[in-house]
Design a protein around this motif. Structure first.
Motif, PDB file in Angstrom:
ATOM      1  N   LEU A   1       1.989   6.625   7.971  1.00 52.50           N
ATOM      2  CA  LEU A   1       2.000   7.677   6.957  1.00 52.50           C
ATOM      3  C   LEU A   1       1.659   9.015   7.590  1.00 52.50           C
ATOM      4  CD1 LEU A   1      -0.002   6.056   3.999  1.00 52.50           C
ATOM      5  CD2 LEU A   1       2.472   6.359   4.131  1.00 52.50           C
ATOM      6  N   HIS A   2       2.288  10.088   7.110  1.00 52.06           N
ATOM      7  CA  HIS A   2       1.882  11.412   7.550  1.00 52.06           C
ATOM      8  C   HIS A   2       0.490  11.691   6.982  1.00 52.06           C
ATOM      9  CE1 HIS A   2       1.757  15.781   7.996  1.00 52.06           C
ATOM     10  NE2 HIS A   2       2.680  15.626   8.928  1.00 52.06           N
ATOM     11  N   PRO A   3      -0.417  12.272   7.767  1.00 51.61           N
ATOM     12  CA  PRO A   3      -1.786  12.519   7.270  1.00 51.61           C
ATOM     13  C   PRO A   3      -1.845  13.351   6.001  1.00 51.61           C
ATOM     14  CG  PRO A   3      -1.707  12.777   9.664  1.00 51.61           C
ATOM     15  CD  PRO A   3      -0.287  12.604   9.202  1.00 51.61           C
ATOM     16  N   SER A   4      -0.817  14.148   5.722  1.00 52.29           N
ATOM     17  CA  SER A   4      -0.804  14.926   4.485  1.00 52.29           C
ATOM     18  C   SER A   4      -0.743  14.031   3.251  1.00 52.29           C
ATOM     19  CB  SER A   4       0.381  15.893   4.475  1.00 52.29           C
ATOM     20  OG  SER A   4       1.616  15.190   4.493  1.00 52.29           O
ATOM     21  N   LYS A   5      -0.439  12.733   3.446  1.00 50.67           N
ATOM     22  CA  LYS A   5      -0.343  11.801   2.324  1.00 50.67           C
ATOM     23  C   LYS A   5      -1.607  10.966   2.128  1.00 50.67           C
ATOM     24  CE  LYS A   5       4.684  11.314   2.826  1.00 50.67           C
ATOM     25  NZ  LYS A   5       5.819  10.382   3.009  1.00 50.67           N
ATOM     26  N   TYR A   6      -2.606  11.157   2.995  1.00 47.47           N
ATOM     27  CA  TYR A   6      -3.799  10.320   2.894  1.00 47.47           C
ATOM     28  C   TYR A   6      -4.555  10.559   1.585  1.00 47.47           C
ATOM     29  CZ  TYR A   6      -3.386   9.067   7.881  1.00 47.47           C
ATOM     30  OH  TYR A   6      -2.962   8.598   9.100  1.00 47.47           O
ATOM     31  N   GLY A   7      -4.526  11.781   1.084  1.00 46.48           N
ATOM     32  CA  GLY A   7      -5.175  12.043  -0.198  1.00 46.48           C
ATOM     33  C   GLY A   7      -4.477  11.312  -1.328  1.00 46.48           C
ATOM     34  N   ALA A   8      -3.145  11.370  -1.348  1.00 45.25           N
ATOM     35  CA  ALA A   8      -2.374  10.684  -2.391  1.00 45.25           C
ATOM     36  C   ALA A   8      -2.543   9.175  -2.294  1.00 45.25           C
ATOM     37  CB  ALA A   8      -0.899  11.056  -2.285  1.00 45.25           C
ATOM     38  N   LEU A   9      -2.822   8.682  -1.089  1.00 46.26           N
ATOM     39  CA  LEU A   9      -3.059   7.252  -0.909  1.00 46.26           C
ATOM     40  C   LEU A   9      -4.229   6.777  -1.768  1.00 46.26           C
ATOM     41  CD1 LEU A   9      -2.062   4.847   0.959  1.00 46.26           C
ATOM     42  CD2 LEU A   9      -3.969   5.455   2.463  1.00 46.26           C
TER      43      LEU A   9
ATOM     44  N   LEU B   1      -4.617  -0.425  -0.347  1.00 45.56           N
ATOM     45  CA  LEU B   1      -4.136   0.837   0.201  1.00 45.56           C
ATOM     46  C   LEU B   1      -3.034   0.609   1.227  1.00 45.56           C
ATOM     47  CD1 LEU B   1      -7.513   2.754   0.753  1.00 45.56           C
ATOM     48  CD2 LEU B   1      -5.988   2.834  -1.239  1.00 45.56           C
ATOM     49  N   SER B   2      -3.141  -0.484   1.944  1.00 39.71           N
ATOM     50  CA  SER B   2      -2.172  -0.782   2.997  1.00 39.71           C
ATOM     51  C   SER B   2      -0.798  -1.153   2.448  1.00 39.71           C
ATOM     52  CB  SER B   2      -2.692  -1.915   3.892  1.00 39.71           C
ATOM     53  OG  SER B   2      -3.035  -3.052   3.116  1.00 39.71           O
ATOM     54  N   GLU B   3      -0.680  -1.280   1.124  1.00 41.15           N
ATOM     55  CA  GLU B   3       0.611  -1.581   0.500  1.00 41.15           C
ATOM     56  C   GLU B   3       1.160  -0.384  -0.274  1.00 41.15           C
ATOM     57  OE1 GLU B   3      -0.057  -5.037  -1.866  1.00 41.15           O
ATOM     58  OE2 GLU B   3      -0.490  -6.340  -0.139  1.00 41.15           O
ATOM     59  N   ARG B   4       0.479   0.749  -0.199  1.00 42.28           N
ATOM     60  CA  ARG B   4       0.913   1.942  -0.926  1.00 42.28           C
ATOM     61  C   ARG B   4       1.745   2.854  -0.015  1.00 42.28           C
ATOM     62  NH1 ARG B   4      -3.714   4.597  -4.825  1.00 42.28           N
ATOM     63  NH2 ARG B   4      -3.457   3.128  -6.534  1.00 42.28           N
TER      64      ARG B   4
ATOM     65  N   HIS C   1      -5.781   0.664   9.193  1.00 39.51           N
ATOM     66  CA  HIS C   1      -5.501   1.703  10.196  1.00 39.51           C
ATOM     67  C   HIS C   1      -4.075   1.591  10.744  1.00 39.51           C
ATOM     68  CE1 HIS C   1      -5.785  -0.496  14.044  1.00 39.51           C
ATOM     69  NE2 HIS C   1      -6.959  -0.985  13.725  1.00 39.51           N
ATOM     70  N   ARG C   2      -3.484   0.399  10.719  1.00 39.71           N
ATOM     71  CA  ARG C   2      -2.067   0.304  11.101  1.00 39.71           C
ATOM     72  C   ARG C   2      -1.183   0.982  10.066  1.00 39.71           C
ATOM     73  NH1 ARG C   2      -1.815  -6.036  13.208  1.00 39.71           N
ATOM     74  NH2 ARG C   2      -2.733  -5.635  15.291  1.00 39.71           N
ATOM     75  N   HIS C   3      -1.567   0.873   8.817  1.00 41.89           N
ATOM     76  CA  HIS C   3      -0.796   1.533   7.762  1.00 41.89           C
ATOM     77  C   HIS C   3      -0.920   3.051   7.871  1.00 41.89           C
ATOM     78  CE1 HIS C   3       1.359   1.772   4.017  1.00 41.89           C
ATOM     79  NE2 HIS C   3       0.378   2.429   3.418  1.00 41.89           N
ATOM     80  N   LEU C   4      -2.090   3.533   8.200  1.00 40.12           N
ATOM     81  CA  LEU C   4      -2.280   4.974   8.362  1.00 40.12           C
ATOM     82  C   LEU C   4      -1.344   5.533   9.429  1.00 40.12           C
ATOM     83  CD1 LEU C   4      -6.181   5.319   8.227  1.00 40.12           C
ATOM     84  CD2 LEU C   4      -4.541   5.735   6.383  1.00 40.12           C
ATOM     85  N   ALA C   5      -1.070   4.748  10.449  1.00 37.01           N
ATOM     86  CA  ALA C   5      -0.186   5.204  11.521  1.00 37.01           C
ATOM     87  C   ALA C   5       1.241   5.411  11.038  1.00 37.01           C
ATOM     88  CB  ALA C   5      -0.204   4.198  12.672  1.00 37.01           C
TER      89      ALA C   5
ATOM     90  N   ALA D   1      -8.718   6.488  15.891  1.00 42.10           N
ATOM     91  CA  ALA D   1      -9.983   7.087  15.455  1.00 42.10           C
ATOM     92  C   ALA D   1      -9.758   8.381  14.687  1.00 42.10           C
ATOM     93  CB  ALA D   1     -10.875   7.336  16.672  1.00 42.10           C
ATOM     94  N   LEU D   2      -8.842   9.213  15.156  1.00 41.83           N
ATOM     95  CA  LEU D   2      -8.601  10.491  14.487  1.00 41.83           C
ATOM     96  C   LEU D   2      -7.969  10.297  13.110  1.00 41.83           C
ATOM     97  CD1 LEU D   2      -7.415  12.603  17.542  1.00 41.83           C
ATOM     98  CD2 LEU D   2      -9.575  12.831  16.294  1.00 41.83           C
ATOM     99  N   ARG D   3      -7.136   9.261  12.968  1.00 37.31           N
ATOM    100  CA  ARG D   3      -6.576   8.966  11.634  1.00 37.31           C
ATOM    101  C   ARG D   3      -7.686   8.510  10.681  1.00 37.31           C
ATOM    102  NH1 ARG D   3      -2.774   5.739  14.799  1.00 37.31           N
ATOM    103  NH2 ARG D   3      -1.076   7.126  15.468  1.00 37.31           N
ATOM    104  N   VAL D   4      -8.595   7.698  11.182  1.00 43.14           N
ATOM    105  CA  VAL D   4      -9.707   7.236  10.349  1.00 43.14           C
ATOM    106  C   VAL D   4     -10.573   8.420   9.930  1.00 43.14           C
ATOM    107  CG1 VAL D   4     -11.819   5.851  10.352  1.00 43.14           C
ATOM    108  CG2 VAL D   4      -9.705   4.897  11.288  1.00 43.14           C
ATOM    109  N   VAL D   5     -10.741   9.394  10.819  1.00 42.31           N
ATOM    110  CA  VAL D   5     -11.502  10.598  10.485  1.00 42.31           C
ATOM    111  C   VAL D   5     -10.865  11.324   9.301  1.00 42.31           C
ATOM    112  CG1 VAL D   5     -12.108  12.906  11.285  1.00 42.31           C
ATOM    113  CG2 VAL D   5     -12.535  10.932  12.761  1.00 42.31           C
ATOM    114  N   VAL D   6      -9.552  11.469   9.325  1.00 37.36           N
ATOM    115  CA  VAL D   6      -8.863  12.167   8.227  1.00 37.36           C
ATOM    116  C   VAL D   6      -9.034  11.401   6.918  1.00 37.36           C
ATOM    117  CG1 VAL D   6      -6.638  13.000   7.373  1.00 37.36           C
ATOM    118  CG2 VAL D   6      -7.207  13.237   9.791  1.00 37.36           C
ATOM    119  N   LEU D   7      -8.892  10.077   6.970  1.00 39.82           N
ATOM    120  CA  LEU D   7      -9.093   9.281   5.762  1.00 39.82           C
ATOM    121  C   LEU D   7     -10.524   9.424   5.260  1.00 39.82           C
ATOM    122  CD1 LEU D   7      -7.890   7.221   3.749  1.00 39.82           C
ATOM    123  CD2 LEU D   7      -8.821   5.416   5.221  1.00 39.82           C
TER     124      LEU D   7
END
Length: 337
Positions: free
Chosen positions: A252-260, A5-8, A246-250, A281-287
């Protein structure tokens, strides 16, 4: 081959963002007829009756208001264009909200509050208003205000949509005039909250307090090498080191977490560590929410999941959000075997 996921780097079009605003799969088949009010909780039956009645009108296509109807409306007492279901976890609020969405005519939208803020962040306020102003109904699950920026953004969005004739329905476990309490108290933001509250007819749904239920027991974490081996054996499985993820999540816009998570059937995460940074923590919550929506089994290494968020986080303003994420992640980990 194991997915990283961290490479997408997914790209998500506005049309896809809007098309995905539907109830999650576990609520795809719920209807008012499948909701079973608790016999000793009359507020549940009352909410069911009220929403069923409102659904009759919403099942009809939205009519463009005539000049005469607009003039008449000026002389009438303003009504509340929104329904707000307030109550604890597990009393059936989301079941009722999704049932209303299923009954309503289109175009219509169903999303969580976080998904709505992410959508507006991705599209921009003006584009979001233009795209949603013709909708019949917008359903917002888990309504919450995380920061003053969200308060002002969503207040303005919903105010303009209500003015355009869009009907609203929302759920939360916090009354609308108490949203944001304990996080920010500046008078300008309180004014925004009060403006939001004015849009909703609040209906309380009572039931057993979620705090008496406790969290499910976190399964014993797997050794990292076992996580890597098992994800290599499973089709369409991902495996990432927790820090890389979690570094990769930072980035990406959270709207892309589903497509991830497109095409992923199992998620593996190695070396999970306790979090102390609220932003991470809040990014992990969204994922976690996007994983839960897709019912993706989790293979987890590192610390037990109930140690993911610090004790201070579980006492702070985002406590309910972290507890929800823990419950979901633990459920997915138990499903992972």
């Amino acid at each position: 081959m194991v997915i990283r996921l961290s490479e997408r780097w997914p790209e998500v079009s506005p049309d896809r963002l809007l098309s995905e605003c539907v109830p999650p799969p576990r609520f795809a088949d719920v209807r008012f007829a499948t909701y079973q009010p608790a016999p000793d909780e009359p507020s549940q039956a009352e909410a069911l009756a009220m929403l069923s009645e409102r659904a009759v009108g919403m099942a009809k296509p939205r009519q463009a208001p005539s000049l005469w109807s607009r003039l008449r409306r000026r002389d009438q007492a303003p009504g509340k264009p929104g329904i707000y279901l307030d109550g604890g976890f597990g009393v059936g609020k989301t079941h009722l909200l999704a049932s209303l969405w299923h009954e309503a005519a289109g175009p219509k939208m169903y999303c969580t509050f976080v998904e709505l803020t992410n959508l507006v962040g991705a599209l921009g306020l003006r584009t979001a208003v233009d795209a949603l102003s013709s909708y019949r109904l917008i359903c917002i699950d888990e309504f919450e205000l995380d920061d003053p920026g969200d308060t002002m953004l969503i207040s303005r969005l919903l105010g303009q949509l209500v003015a355009a004739g869009v009907e609203l329905a929302a759920t939360s476990n916090t009354l609308p005039d108490k949203l944001g309490e304990g996080r920010f108290q500046a008078i300008d933001f309180l004014r925004e909250i009060q403006a939001l509250a004015a849009n909703f007819d609040v209906r309380r749904i009572d039931g057993p307090d979620y705090r008496h239920r406790g969290l499910p027991v976190a399964p014993e974490p797997w050794p990292d090498d076992k996580v890597e081996a098992k994800t290599a054996e499973r089709a369409n499985a991902s495996c990432d080191h927790f820090v890389d993820l979690h570094r990769h999540l930072a980035e990406l816009h959270p709207s892309k977490y589903g497509a991830l998570l497109d095409g992923v059937e199992t998620v593996g995460i190695t070396d999970i560590r306790p979090l102390t940074d609220e932003n991470v923590a809040l990014r992990v919550v969204v994922l976690a929410d996007r994983m839960y929506d897709r019912n993706l089994p989790l293979l987890a290494g590192g610390v037990p999941l109930d140690q993911l968020f610090s004790a201070d986080m579980l006492k702070g303003g985002y406590r309910k959000k972290y507890l929800r994420a823990l419950s979901r992640l633990i459920a997915l980990a138990n499903a992972g075997g």
